[in-house]
Each structure stands twice: as structure tokens, then as C-alpha cells.
Design a protein around this motif. Structure first.
Motif, PDB file in Angstrom:
ATOM      1  N   PRO A 176       0.890  -1.214  -0.234  1.00 18.35           N
ATOM      2  CA  PRO A 176      -0.227  -0.644  -0.392  1.00 18.35           C
ATOM      3  C   PRO A 176       0.456   1.036  -0.385  1.00 18.35           C
ATOM      4  N   MET A 177       0.289   2.611  -0.537  1.00 15.09           N
ATOM      5  CA  MET A 177       1.198   2.931  -0.916  1.00 15.09           C
ATOM      6  C   MET A 177       1.711   4.093   0.631  1.00 15.09           C
ATOM      7  N   GLU A 178       0.157   4.163   1.560  1.00 19.67           N
ATOM      8  CA  GLU A 178       0.792   5.075   2.077  1.00 19.67           C
ATOM      9  C   GLU A 178       1.435   4.513   3.086  1.00 19.67           C
ATOM     10  N   ILE A 179       1.761   3.237   3.217  1.00 20.39           N
ATOM     11  CA  ILE A 179       2.749   2.195   3.924  1.00 20.39           C
ATOM     12  C   ILE A 179       3.897   1.595   3.507  1.00 20.39           C
ATOM     13  N   ALA A 180       4.420   2.579   2.293  1.00 19.58           N
ATOM     14  CA  ALA A 180       5.803   2.507   1.350  1.00 19.58           C
ATOM     15  C   ALA A 180       6.544   3.184   1.613  1.00 19.58           C
ATOM     16  N   VAL A 181       5.731   4.409   1.109  1.00 20.24           N
ATOM     17  CA  VAL A 181       6.231   6.292   1.537  1.00 20.24           C
ATOM     18  C   VAL A 181       6.182   6.522   3.052  1.00 20.24           C
ATOM     19  N   ALA A 182       5.866   6.269   3.718  1.00 20.49           N
ATOM     20  CA  ALA A 182       6.018   5.985   5.234  1.00 20.49           C
ATOM     21  C   ALA A 182       7.146   5.885   5.164  1.00 20.49           C
ATOM     22  N   ALA A 183       7.538   4.174   5.069  1.00 21.67           N
ATOM     23  CA  ALA A 183       8.525   3.724   5.839  1.00 21.67           C
ATOM     24  C   ALA A 183      10.403   3.993   5.396  1.00 21.67           C
ATOM     25  N   MET A 184       9.732   4.595   3.767  1.00 23.92           N
ATOM     26  CA  MET A 184      10.570   4.595   2.542  1.00 23.92           C
ATOM     27  C   MET A 184      11.489   6.317   3.390  1.00 23.92           C
ATOM     28  N   VAL A 185      10.535   7.156   3.846  1.00 22.19           N
ATOM     29  CA  VAL A 185      10.759   8.267   4.016  1.00 22.19           C
ATOM     30  C   VAL A 185      11.268   8.272   5.217  1.00 22.19           C
ATOM     31  N   PHE A 186      10.789   7.418   6.779  1.00 22.16           N
ATOM     32  CA  PHE A 186      11.239   7.480   8.120  1.00 22.16           C
ATOM     33  C   PHE A 186      12.758   6.953   7.352  1.00 22.16           C
ATOM     34  N   TRP A 187      12.965   5.835   7.137  1.00 17.72           N
ATOM     35  CA  TRP A 187      14.071   5.466   7.145  1.00 17.72           C
ATOM     36  C   TRP A 187      15.492   5.906   6.492  1.00 17.72           C
ATOM     37  N   HIS A 188      14.566   6.801   5.230  1.00 18.26           N
ATOM     38  CA  HIS A 188      15.551   7.646   4.229  1.00 18.26           C
ATOM     39  C   HIS A 188      16.080   9.117   5.557  1.00 18.26           C
ATOM     40  N   LEU A 189      15.298   9.323   6.212  1.00 20.88           N
ATOM     41  CA  LEU A 189      15.596  10.335   7.280  1.00 20.88           C
ATOM     42  C   LEU A 189      16.855   9.913   7.935  1.00 20.88           C
ATOM     43  N   LEU A 190      16.693   9.241   8.668  1.00 25.99           N
ATOM     44  CA  LEU A 190      18.002   8.765   9.154  1.00 25.99           C
ATOM     45  C   LEU A 190      19.491   8.758   8.092  1.00 25.99           C
ATOM     46  N   ILE A 191      18.817   7.549   7.310  1.00 26.41           N
ATOM     47  CA  ILE A 191      20.167   7.398   5.882  1.00 26.41           C
ATOM     48  C   ILE A 191      20.910   8.688   5.543  1.00 26.41           C
ATOM     49  N   GLY A 192      20.131   9.406   5.490  1.00 25.42           N
ATOM     50  CA  GLY A 192      20.129  10.874   4.458  1.00 25.42           C
ATOM     51  C   GLY A 192      21.526  11.543   5.526  1.00 25.42           C
ATOM     52  N   ILE A 193      20.954  11.472   6.348  1.00 29.80           N
ATOM     53  CA  ILE A 193      22.830  12.040   7.363  1.00 29.80           C
ATOM     54  C   ILE A 193      24.358  11.651   6.864  1.00 29.80           C
ATOM     55  N   GLY A 194      24.134  10.368   6.463  1.00 32.55           N
ATOM     56  CA  GLY A 194      25.363  10.027   6.271  1.00 32.55           C
ATOM     57  C   GLY A 194      25.358  10.574   5.108  1.00 32.55           C
ATOM     58  N   GLU A 195      24.862   9.968   3.957  1.00 31.54           N
ATOM     59  CA  GLU A 195      24.648  11.125   2.496  1.00 31.54           C
ATOM     60  C   GLU A 195      25.522  12.374   2.789  1.00 31.54           C
ATOM     61  N   ALA A 196      24.569  13.043   3.327  1.00 27.12           N
ATOM     62  CA  ALA A 196      25.020  14.722   3.891  1.00 27.12           C
ATOM     63  C   ALA A 196      25.991  14.781   4.256  1.00 27.12           C
ATOM     64  N   ILE A 197      27.189  13.790   5.343  1.00 26.80           N
ATOM     65  CA  ILE A 197      28.243  13.996   5.930  1.00 26.80           C
ATOM     66  C   ILE A 197      29.475  14.069   4.465  1.00 26.80           C
ATOM     67  N   ILE A 198      29.281  13.039   3.931  1.00 38.60           N
ATOM     68  CA  ILE A 198      30.092  12.142   2.518  1.00 38.60           C
ATOM     69  C   ILE A 198      30.095  13.344   2.049  1.00 38.60           C
ATOM     70  N   SER A 199      29.233  14.133   1.347  1.00 37.17           N
ATOM     71  CA  SER A 199      29.047  15.149   0.042  1.00 37.17           C
ATOM     72  C   SER A 199      29.630  15.822   0.520  1.00 37.17           C
ATOM     73  N   GLY A 200      29.127  16.545   1.691  1.00 30.77           N
ATOM     74  CA  GLY A 200      29.843  17.902   1.772  1.00 30.77           C
ATOM     75  C   GLY A 200      31.006  17.176   2.296  1.00 30.77           C
ATOM     76  N   LEU A 201      31.622  16.789   2.692  1.00 30.52           N
ATOM     77  CA  LEU A 201      33.769  15.870   3.028  1.00 30.52           C
ATOM     78  C   LEU A 201      33.592  16.344   1.712  1.00 30.52           C
ATOM     79  N   ILE A 202      33.254  15.785   0.891  1.00 32.33           N
ATOM     80  CA  ILE A 202      33.935  15.095  -0.945  1.00 32.33           C
ATOM     81  C   ILE A 202      34.139  16.593  -0.718  1.00 32.33           C
ATOM     82  N   VAL A 203      33.373  17.379  -1.197  1.00 31.67           N
ATOM     83  CA  VAL A 203      33.275  18.686  -1.678  1.00 31.67           C
ATOM     84  C   VAL A 203      34.321  19.338  -0.953  1.00 31.67           C
ATOM     85  N   TRP A 204      34.450  19.292  -0.503  1.00 33.30           N
ATOM     86  CA  TRP A 204      35.268  20.148   0.584  1.00 33.30           C
ATOM     87  C   TRP A 204      36.899  19.803   1.057  1.00 33.30           C
ATOM     88  N   PHE A 205      37.283  18.447   0.306  1.00 35.80           N
ATOM     89  CA  PHE A 205      38.340  17.977   0.330  1.00 35.80           C
ATOM     90  C   PHE A 205      38.638  18.671  -0.996  1.00 35.80           C
TER      91      PHE A 205
END
Lengths: 223, 105
Positions: A176-205
């Protein structure tokens, strides 16, 4: 974020393949401008190196609380360094190789390119550009504000891509869409922190070591 | 004749990337810094359905290189394939744009 085969319905697969191919063709022609400059050929090996870096980082899963893991997607990162159109092509090629290994489906390649290349690369680039528009009103040095904007833009783009991915899976009707969207957004709210740190550090480097590799400064309004 | 001097740094970079990836895999998994847990989409699907359902998801295509189950070999092959594909595609774009430019002139 890599959608496997068998999860999307045929209509979603076909529509997203058409959209992805259409954007890839536009990207191909937009890059002509870049490559019409005499010295641009020097860039090609570095583009290959950047793609290899993205592939390598996508291989490395860092733990995320709650029994999941995350890895760099890199769309916004490539967008900031090489521009949004190059990002789509780079991400598509990385996804092609990964699908050969079974990481992400071959039929779902259009959807994965749309989520990670188009939303992550093009969408992320313009989010970064909007953030820099605000930062440009301050006195912060570009070597600092571009990595920070990249980190924030990467985070927003990855959550947005997860939201769209949830909708695509929901359309298929297996989940069901409401479950798929909620689950995907929830986990990626956490995973996105790593994406942000790595991307920012690489551009800085890159700014520290080889700033001329960031060829989008004019487009980003920080030149 | 290939101008190796021109490509010295990209080649060194590629070797460094492969080396760093191998080290990251080896040290990361040994120390537990890296994780074999499912990623975000897999986690969401397992939560909603089950792990067995996810593993049994039918694929019309068998992954061509899916039989390589060694992380190190897969990493090296993947990196080299990615570089070859990217350089081929961008060289093609560059070649076409140069041709178009000379035609216009």
C-alpha cells in the motif's frame, strides 16, 4: 534505494524508462557545450575517477540505528562537481554496472536512474543552488558554503528521492502506498545524514586539493 | 602513442580508490564499522512483508555478474567497468561535439 526487479508494475517501468531516456538524451546534448571547449578532454579521466569513487562508496554500507544500513548515492555530489547533466549520465552508468551484479533491477533501471540520477543529480543540484543563493548574502567563504550547501542539498534530495521511490512502489500495488512512502521516508531521514556528511566532506576535500575540478561555480553563482 | 604523463594522476587516483575500497571492506567489516544490515528500501520491504518475500522476489533477468560473491573481486571489476563505461561515453560525447563544432566552422 536500488529498486529490484519484480517490485514495480509494467506501466511504471515503461513510463520511467521513457522519462529517464528522454533526460539522458537532453543531458547528452547539454554536455556538448562543455566539451566544445578545447581543454575539456582533460576532464574525462577525472569524470571516470569520480564515477569510480561513487561506485566504491555505494559498495560501503555504514550502520544506521534501527537495524538498517546506508550508503552514499552521490547524485547531488556529482551534480555539484560536474553539473546536473553530467550527474545523470554518471549515475546511470554506475547503476548499469550495479544492476549487472544484481544490485538494483535491470527492468527497474529507468526508475532507479530517475530516483538517484534525476532527483538526486538534477533536483539536488538546484536545491544546492537555492541554498547558495541564501548563503551568497553572507560573508561565508565559498570553500565553506559550497560543502555546507552540498550537505543540506544531498539530505533533502535523498529524502525526496525516497518519497518518490515509495510512490513508485505503491503504484505497483504490492505494498500500500501510504505504508511504502512512510517507511521509505522514515528510514531515509536517518540514512540521509550519512549521505550529507560524506557529500559535504568530499566537496570540501576537492576544494582543498583540486578546486578546478568543480566546474559548476558559475552555474552555482559562487564564481 | 598514449601520453601517460597526461593521465598519470587519474591512473594513480584509480589505484588509490581501489586500495582504499579494499581497506575499507577489510577493516570496516573486521571492526564492525561497516554493516551488512539491509539498506533503507530493503528494510522498509522487510518490515512491511518479510525477508523471505524479499529474497523470493522474481526477476526476469539473472544478473550477469551476480555469481561473483567475493566483495573484493566485485569491487575491482565494478570500478574498472564503471571507469571504462564512463570514459567511453564521455569520449563519445566529446568526439561528437568536436565534430559538430568543426562542421559549424
Amino acid at each position: 534505494m536500488h529498486i529490484p526487479d519484480g517490485l514495480l508494475d509494467p506501466v511504471t517501468i515503461i513510463v520511467l524508462w521513457i522519462v529517464a531516456v528522454f533526460i539522458l538524451v537532453i543531458a547528452f546534448w547539454r554536455l556538448n557545450k562543455l566539451f566544445q571547449e578545447e581543454e575539456s578532454e582533460k576532464l574525462i579521466p577525472y569524470i571516470g575517477v569520480l564515477a569510480a569513487t561513487i561506485f566504491a562508496f555505494q559498495f560501503v554500507n555504514y550502520p544506521v540505528p534501527g537495524g538498517t544500513s546506508g550508503h552514499l548515492v552521490g547524485g547531488t555530489l556529482v551534480g555539484v562537481i560536474l553539473g546536473p547533466w553530467a550527474a545523470v549520465i554518471v549515475l546511470f552508468m554506475v547503476l548499469v554496472v550495479q544492476s549487472l551484479f544484481g544490485d538494483g533491477g535491470i527492468t527497474a533501471l529507468g526508475a532507479n536512474t530517475f530516483n538517484m540520477g534525476v532527483i538526486g543529480g538534477i533536483g539536488g543540484f538546484y536545491i544546492v543552488k537555492a541554498i547558495l543563493w541564501i548563503f551568497n548574502k553572507t560573508e561565508i567563504k565559498k570553500e565553506i558554503k559550497v560543502p555546507i550547501a552540498t550537505a543540506i542539498g544531498s539530505y533533502i534530495a535523498i529524502v525526496l528521492a525516497a518519497f518518490i521511490c515509495g510512490i513508485e512502489i505503491g503504484i505497483g500495488g504490492i505494498i500500500p502506498m501510504e505504508i511504502a512512502v512512510a517507511a521509505m521516508v522514515f528510514w531515509h531521514l536517518l540514512i540521509g545524514i550519512g549521505e550529507a556528511i560524506i557529500s559535504g566532506l568530499i566537496v570540501w576535500f576537492v576544494y582543498k586539493t583540486k578546486p578546478e575540478l568543480i566546474i559548476t561555480e558559475k552555474m552555482l553563482g559562487v564564481a | 602513442m598514449v601520453d601517460w604523463e597526461r593521465y598519470k594522476w587519474p591512473i594513480i587516483s584509480i589505484i588509490v580508490i581501489i586500495g582504499v575500497l579494499m581497506l575499507m571492506i577489510a577493516i570496516g567489516f573486521t571492526l564492525g564499522i561497516l554493516s551488512e544490515d539491509p539498506d533503507g528500501l530493503e528494510r522498509a520491504l522487510i518490515d512491511i512483508r518479510s525477508e523471505e518475500w524479499l529474497e523470493g522476489l522474481g526477476s526476469a533477468w539473472e544478473p550477469i555478474l551476480g555469481w561473483i560473491d567475493n566483495d573484493y573481486i566485485a569491487g575491482i571489476i565494478g570500478i574498472l567497468l564503471t571507469i571504462a563505461l564512463i570514459i567511453a561515453v564521455f569520449s563519445l560525447i566529446s568526439h561528437i561535439s568536436k565534430k559538430m563544432k568543426s562542421k559549424n566552422e
